[in-house]
Design an enzyme around this catalytic site. Structure first.
Site, PDB file in Angstrom:
ATOM      1  N   GLY A   1     -24.492  -3.398 -13.079  1.00 36.19           N
ATOM      2  CA  GLY A   1     -24.521  -2.409 -14.159  1.00 36.19           C
ATOM      3  C   GLY A   1     -23.452  -2.650 -15.214  1.00 36.19           C
ATOM      4  O   GLY A   1     -23.757  -2.800 -16.409  1.00 36.19           O
TER       5      GLY A   1
ATOM      6  N   GLY B   1     -27.884  -3.340  -7.379  1.00 39.93           N
ATOM      7  CA  GLY B   1     -27.879  -3.477  -5.923  1.00 39.93           C
ATOM      8  C   GLY B   1     -28.943  -4.444  -5.426  1.00 39.93           C
ATOM      9  O   GLY B   1     -28.701  -5.247  -4.527  1.00 39.93           O
TER      10      GLY B   1
ATOM     11  N   LYS C   1     -14.203  -3.487  -6.387  1.00 43.79           N
ATOM     12  CA  LYS C   1     -13.844  -3.566  -4.974  1.00 43.79           C
ATOM     13  C   LYS C   1     -14.455  -4.741  -4.234  1.00 43.79           C
ATOM     14  O   LYS C   1     -15.553  -5.181  -4.549  1.00 43.79           O
ATOM     15  CB  LYS C   1     -14.309  -2.290  -4.265  1.00 43.79           C
ATOM     16  CG  LYS C   1     -13.594  -1.046  -4.755  1.00 43.79           C
ATOM     17  CD  LYS C   1     -14.222   0.176  -4.142  1.00 43.79           C
ATOM     18  CE  LYS C   1     -13.385   1.413  -4.411  1.00 43.79           C
ATOM     19  NZ  LYS C   1     -13.957   2.583  -3.743  1.00 43.79           N
TER      20      LYS C   1
ATOM     21  N   ARG D   1     -34.028  -0.116 -19.460  1.00 47.73           N
ATOM     22  CA  ARG D   1     -35.080  -0.186 -18.438  1.00 47.73           C
ATOM     23  C   ARG D   1     -36.454   0.146 -19.013  1.00 47.73           C
ATOM     24  O   ARG D   1     -37.462  -0.368 -18.524  1.00 47.73           O
ATOM     25  CB  ARG D   1     -34.735   0.751 -17.277  1.00 47.73           C
ATOM     26  CG  ARG D   1     -33.622   0.147 -16.440  1.00 47.73           C
ATOM     27  CD  ARG D   1     -33.162   1.039 -15.341  1.00 47.73           C
ATOM     28  NE  ARG D   1     -32.370   0.262 -14.402  1.00 47.73           N
ATOM     29  CZ  ARG D   1     -31.552   0.788 -13.509  1.00 47.73           C
ATOM     30  NH1 ARG D   1     -31.417   2.093 -13.406  1.00 47.73           N
ATOM     31  NH2 ARG D   1     -30.872   0.004 -12.701  1.00 47.73           N
TER      32      ARG D   1
END
Ligand code: ADP
Ligand code: MG
Length: 392
Positions: free
Chosen positions: A350, A373, A197, A37
């Site tokens: 990620g 996200g 998930k 980042r």
């Protein structure tokens, strides 16, 4: 509506710029563990520092809870940033410190964690007004935070007029690449979705169905689709409460003529760490005492073939527990297939980005999204609050 570019900033003579960056890097014992980042923020910082005397960078880090917490200090980032930029960086130990816009020539200012104030997460206009008071211009390059309605990315830009606020290069690149897969993607568009998930990815799964021709499912989430198809999954990670959602996704896909592909064979093991039994089985022969840890060799070839003929690819979520070498083959095969394809390819998430690095194919992907996200929400067709706040 469009995002104002850095080049649209006016009156930069004598300007003092507040640059909201995503410097939320992993830190342990005062050391930055991954500088992805920081590297991603450099083009915007360099552009600003070449043109403006005062540039103050600000960010959040970790899960700070509205008060100062040394565990989440941005101080270690100052050193890493100075090295990466090859410029002195003065760390300002409070983001509202009165000296936060006082830079020596050639020096970058880095403000302490914004989340040390409760006003940041509360999108408090008063906090935003105090934060921005000494700054004549505002730049947001924190795409990773764009899905959060927080003060530094929503209330703050509302205080700046046209020509005084802009999106940085990273923000602009993210929005351009993700827009290309959301709006009118070139067909065939193939999406690969995996990871742990179904529950964390329901909205993107549903949004993808409206755009893709083929959806390749892998990772732990495939187990829930197996269950939905009446297959047994042994001791695998599975979300029984998401079976209904998986059925809905399959129904919606059938109605739209979208092909949903689940693994036909899988790698199963008796444990994630230190497994003593590792086997390849068909998806209808998963032993009761074992768990699915990766897609099998036949599925790898089939998925790679599907990717080879795509014109647009989006990938999120590893195909297996790729952190363990024995269970990484499926994820690496998908990474390589995407790199080899001539499609416009976007990868987000990620762990998915880590997998891309591990496969050594980072440079052969058209766009690797730094915002996990945020990229999934963008992909779901949602308007991200920080982007809406910048648009003119
Ligand atoms: P991303 O960060 O790319 O969005 P996720 O966070 O959704 O991806 O999921 C990543 C995690 O999913 C990885 O840590 C990986 O170990 C795990 N995973 C993948 N396949 C399985 C599986 N079959 N069983 C358990 N965990 C899995
Ligand atoms: Mg993850």
């Amino acid at each position: 509506m469009s995002l104002p570019a850095l080049a649209s900033l006016r009156d930069l003579d004598g300007a003092r710029v507040l640059a909201r960056l995503d410097l939320n890097v992993p830190v342990a014992n005062g050391k930055v563990l991954d500088d992805t980042r920081i590297t991603a923020a450099l083009p915007t910082l360099r552009w600003l520092m070449e043109r403006v005397d005062v540039v103050a960078a600000c960010s959040h880090l970790g899960k700070a809870k509205g008060s100062p917490d040394p565990a989440f200090s941005l101080e270690p980032v100052a050193g890493a940033l100075a090295k990466a930029l090859d410029r002195p960086v003065r760390f300002v130990p409070d983001c509202l410190d009165p000296s936060r816009a006082d830079a020596a020539p050639g020096e970058l200012l880095l403000l302490e964690n914004l989340r040390f104030y409760p006003g940041e997460k509360a999108n408090d206009p008063e906090f935003a007004a105090r934060l921005t008071a000494p700054f004549s211009h505002y730049v947001n390059d924190a795409f990773g935070t764009a899905h959060r309605a927080h003060a530094s990315v929503v209330a703050a830009p509302a205080l700046y007029a046209v020509g005084r606020k802009a999106a940085g290069f990273l923000m602009a690149a993210e929005v351009a690449a993700l827009s290309r897969v959301v709006n009118d993607p070139e067909q065939p568009y193939v999406a690969v979705v995996g990871g742990a998930k179904v529950s964390t990815k329901t909205a993107p799964l549903e949004a993808l169905l409206g755009r893709v021709r083929t959806l390749l499912i892998g990772g732990g989430m495939a187990n829930t689709f197996f269950l939905a198809q009446g297959l047994e999954v042994g001791r695998s990670l599975v979300e029984e409460e998401m079976v209904a959602t998986a059925l809905q996704v399959m129904d919606a896909a059938a109605q739209r003529g979208v092909v949903i592909d689940v693994p036909s064979d899988v790698v199963v093991a008796d444990a994630i760490e230190g497994a003593s039994r590792i086997e390849v089985v068909a998806n209808n022969a998963i032993p009761a005492d074992l768990m699915v840890v990766d897609i099998g060799p036949e599925t790898r070839v089939r998925y790679a073939r599907g990717l080879a003929s795509a014109k647009t690819i989006f990938w999120n979520g590893p195909m297996g527990v790729f952190e363990v070498d024995d269970f990484a083959a499926g994820t690496l095969a998908v990474a390589e297939a995407i790199a080899d394809s001539s499609a416009f390819s976007v990868v987000g998430g990620g762990e998915s980005v880590m997998a891309i690095r591990r496969a050594g194919v980072f440079d052969r992907i058209d766009h690797v999204s730094t915002g996990g996200g945020a990229s999934l929400e963008f992909l779901s067709g949602e308007t991200l609050p920080a982007i809406a706040a910048l648009e003119v």
